[in-house]
Design a protein around this motif. Structure first.
Motif, PDB file in Angstrom:
ATOM      1  N   GLU A  82       0.778  -1.122   0.104  1.00 50.68           N
ATOM      2  CA  GLU A  82      -0.015  -0.030  -0.008  1.00 50.68           C
ATOM      3  C   GLU A  82       0.723   1.194  -0.013  1.00 50.68           C
ATOM      4  O   GLU A  82       0.692   2.199  -0.760  1.00 50.68           O
ATOM      5  N   THR A  85       2.633   1.634  -3.528  1.00 49.21           N
ATOM      6  CA  THR A  85       1.656   2.184  -4.432  1.00 49.21           C
ATOM      7  C   THR A  85       1.337   3.426  -4.461  1.00 49.21           C
ATOM      8  O   THR A  85       1.586   4.220  -5.323  1.00 49.21           O
ATOM      9  N   ASN A  86       1.183   4.106  -3.079  1.00 54.96           N
ATOM     10  CA  ASN A  86       0.982   5.311  -2.777  1.00 54.96           C
ATOM     11  C   ASN A  86       2.242   6.239  -3.322  1.00 54.96           C
ATOM     12  O   ASN A  86       2.030   7.520  -3.915  1.00 54.96           O
ATOM     13  N   ARG A  89       2.297   6.095  -7.151  1.00 60.60           N
ATOM     14  CA  ARG A  89       1.141   6.857  -7.690  1.00 60.60           C
ATOM     15  C   ARG A  89       1.158   8.226  -7.434  1.00 60.60           C
ATOM     16  O   ARG A  89       1.014   9.075  -8.351  1.00 60.60           O
ATOM     17  N   HIS A  90       1.172   8.808  -6.205  1.00 64.97           N
ATOM     18  CA  HIS A  90       1.046   9.998  -5.786  1.00 64.97           C
ATOM     19  C   HIS A  90       2.396  10.848  -5.590  1.00 64.97           C
ATOM     20  O   HIS A  90       2.358  11.838  -5.835  1.00 64.97           O
ATOM     21  N   PRO A 126      -0.421  12.612   2.921  1.00 64.18           N
ATOM     22  CA  PRO A 126      -1.420  11.256   2.909  1.00 64.18           C
ATOM     23  C   PRO A 126      -2.331  11.688   4.107  1.00 64.18           C
ATOM     24  O   PRO A 126      -2.228  11.873   5.054  1.00 64.18           O
TER      25      PRO A 126
END
Length: 168
Positions: A82, A85-86, A89-90, A126
């Protein structure tokens, strides 16, 4: 690139561009969780590709096995998936255009506790989202929160951030 070291406690100032866990690093907001025990760290640099998620899971499995913490593998693999991925991606997507800065992932052991920490060059904060029933994403930080003792983030100089989660 992989960096592995055994550690003792000290602190330092790091930037997004060169962050490796300083010897003895631990998230300040989780210091109250610490108890005496062995300390070590391992760091992995993620290429900005989809295969990086599998790579961080494999790296996590191997590192926790080497540390004799096999009971953490399943939950830590979900958490690093997780957070990776963040970060990809971000953190990379929202960074300055054509940013070539890598994402670093570190596992830091202090006794029976292990922190997974990700640095990325993005400035986005986040936050837990509350997606609708038909949304296809947005639950990643809920997974991190449910599996960790504590999670959080800190800004890095001159920009970027570190997002971390502590498991035991």
């Amino acid at each position: 690139m992989i960096n592995v070291q055994s550690t003792t406690a000290t602190q330092g100032t790091w930037t997004t561009f060169d962050w490796w866990p300083p010897v003895g690093w631990w998230p300040e907001a989780a210091c109250d969780l610490l108890v005496p025990g062995p300390a070590s760290s391992a760091t992995f640099v993620l290429p900005p590709t989809p295969s990086s998620i599998h790579a961080v899971r494999s790296f996590t499995h191997g590192t926790l096995t080497a540390w004799g913490l096999g009971e953490l593998i399943e939950n830590m693999e979900l958490v690093v998936s997780e957070l990776a991925t963040n970060a990809l991606r971000h953190g990379l997507h929202l960074a300055e255009p054509h940013c070539q800065r890598p994402v670093h992932m570190s596992l830091v052991r202090r006794g029976a506790l292990v922190t997974s920490a990700f640095t990325d060059p993005g400035s986005s904060v986040p936050v837990l989202r509350y997606p609708g029933p038909l949304d296809t994403g947005g639950l990643g930080l809920h997974i991190v929160e449910s599996l960790s003792h504590r999670w959080g983030w800190s800004a890095l100089a001159p920009h970027g951030k570190i997002v971390w989660a502590v498991l035991s």
